[in-house]
Enzyme design. Structure first.
Site, PDB file in Angstrom:
ATOM      1  N   CYS A 230      14.798  36.849  61.702  1.00 41.79           N
ATOM      2  CA  CYS A 230      14.688  36.709  60.253  1.00 41.79           C
ATOM      3  C   CYS A 230      14.768  38.077  59.585  1.00 41.79           C
ATOM      4  CB  CYS A 230      13.375  36.027  59.878  1.00 41.79           C
ATOM      5  SG  CYS A 230      13.283  34.290  60.361  1.00 41.79           S
TER       6      CYS A 230
ATOM      7  N   HIS B 257      11.941  36.249  54.383  1.00 43.31           N
ATOM      8  CA  HIS B 257      10.561  35.878  54.069  1.00 43.31           C
ATOM      9  C   HIS B 257       9.660  37.097  53.982  1.00 43.31           C
ATOM     10  CE1 HIS B 257       9.102  36.642  58.172  1.00 43.31           C
ATOM     11  NE2 HIS B 257      10.168  36.013  58.621  1.00 43.31           N
TER      12      HIS B 257
END
Length: 417
Positions: free
Chosen positions: A356, A337
């Site tokens: 992430c 992301h």
């Protein structure tokens, strides 16, 4: 002659006369009455013959048979006729709602034009005529299979989509399947690439299908579900009868190296872009392994509490309501992301995330010139992201669409057929 004698004589005469009358009545048929019928009255036979002449020869058949339950929602409500043609068919639910249907061009069959509902009672009334115009009628009532006694499979990808070469066919059943072999035999997956496709059961509710290596680019994959009437568990039957096709796009595989903190995007084996990244911190390492993008969100909320990152008060260690350009890699919450809250200097130099893979981005997800936007705009669901050198364990094959992390031998061992 005395009166008594006269009365006797009259009595005898009357008896004789009565006998003649009786014989006359029984022999009123003349010669036909003695032609082998033993004196049987032919009036009823004539009535039966006349009724037969008025009965239609048209033979109407309705399936399923009257009174059936657990009927199919796909193949039920068929009406056919022999020795005649259909003139009218009506189908209604128990409350009188009409069901659309159509008589065939040759007027010998009828079927509904919509799929039936589960756990519903239907009534059918059919009319037909034979060659002489004599009318026949048939009626039936049946009840379709209930949700309790049926199962369906929710599948991905969707029909008509174009996906990356890493996208498996994944089917999640709403009931536990105990007759796995029967269900698997009712499902076929094939590709125009000619690759062998094998299905693997992760548990009683999930089966994924894939080839040995990624799908070949620009191919068409077909999923056929022929589960109608298949008994998936004791007394639980399938209701789906569907064909799904999807296409694979270009072969894009991205390699994330947590050690160099760089992400290399390849298409058809050639590097098209290198992007600096920030992966999981030493305390929150990113999973290693081959992961498949399963969802894309231009913006989404990420709350640490939903994935187990909480502070002493039980609140999430982070709660970002507008994470830009987010692409899911695992069910447990691993994403690639955009990151607008970190300093520009962290990308390519330090791993700071909770697991992430972060790319430099801007708040609002409206700047097309950021690395986060570029990767989002050039990725599709089904693309592969290979994460390396994080020091963490390899992602579980069933955590997301990540069965590629299982050897081909182990994958085939999970087939029920």
């Amino acid at each position: 002659m005395t009166n008594s004698r006269r009365r006797k004589g009259l009595t005898v005469a009357s008896a004789l006369l009565g006998g003649v009358l009786v014989l006359s009545a029984c022999s009123s048929g003349g010669d036909d009455a003695s032609a082998g019928d033993g004196g049987k009255d032919t009036s009823q036979a004539k009535v039966d013959e006349a009724a037969a002449e008025k009965t239609s020869e048209a033979q109407i058949k309705i399936t399923p048979k009257d009174g059936s339950d657990n009927a199919s929602i796909n193949n039920s409500a068929a009406v056919t006729v022999s020795k005649g043609t259909l003139t009218d068919v009506s189908m209604t639910t128990a409350d009188g709602t009409a069901v659309d249907g159509e008589i065939s061009a040759d007027k010998t069959s009828w079927k509904p034009s919509v799929q039936l509902e589960r756990s519903t009672t239907y009534k059918l009334a059919a009319e037909a005529k034979d060659a002489d115009g004599r009318v026949a009628h048939e009626n039936a009532s049946f009840t379709t299979v209930s949700p309790t006694n049926s199962f369906i499979g929710t599948f991905t990808p969707d029909d008509g989509t174009t996906v990356g070469v890493g996208m498996p066919v994944s089917i999640n059943f709403d009931k536990a399947i105990t007759n796995k072999a029967a269900v698997q035999k009712g499902i076929t997956v094939s590709s125009t690439s000619g690759q062998e496709v094998v299905c693997h059961w992760f548990n009683a509710n999930r089966m994924d299908c894939r080839p040995d290596d990624y799908w070949q680019e620009n191919s068409t994959v077909t999923l056929k579900l022929a589960l109608d009437g298949v008994e998936g568990a004791d007394g639980v039957y399938g209701v789906q009868q569907k064909t799904v096709t999807f296409k694979t796009g270009r072969n894009q595989v991205t390699y994330v190296d947590a050690k160099t903190k760089q992400m290399k995007v390849t298409q058809d084996g050639k590097t098209v872009k290198t992007i600096p990244i920030s992966a999981g911190s030493p305390d929150n390492k990113t999973y290693e392994g081959q992961m498949v993008i399963s969802e894309k969100f231009k913006e989404t909320r990420m709350n640490g509490a939903t994935v187990g990152f909480t502070d002493d008060d039980g609140k999430g260690e982070y709660d970002i309501k507008d994470v830009p350009h987010a692409m899911r890699l695992t069910t447990s919450g691993t994403f690639v992301h955009g990151n607008y809250w970190g300093a520009d200097s962290i990308f390519g130099s330090v791993n700071t995330s909770h697991g992430c893979v972060g790319l430099n981005d801007t708040k609002g997800a409206n700047d097309p010139d950021t690395e986060g936007a570029w990767f989002y705009n050039n990725s599709i669901v089904g693309d592969v992201v290979v994460v390396q050198n994080t020091g963490d364990k390899t992602v579980a094959p069933d955590n997301g669409l990540n069965g590629w992390n299982m050897s081909w031998a182990d994958w085939k061992a999970g087939s029920a057929v």
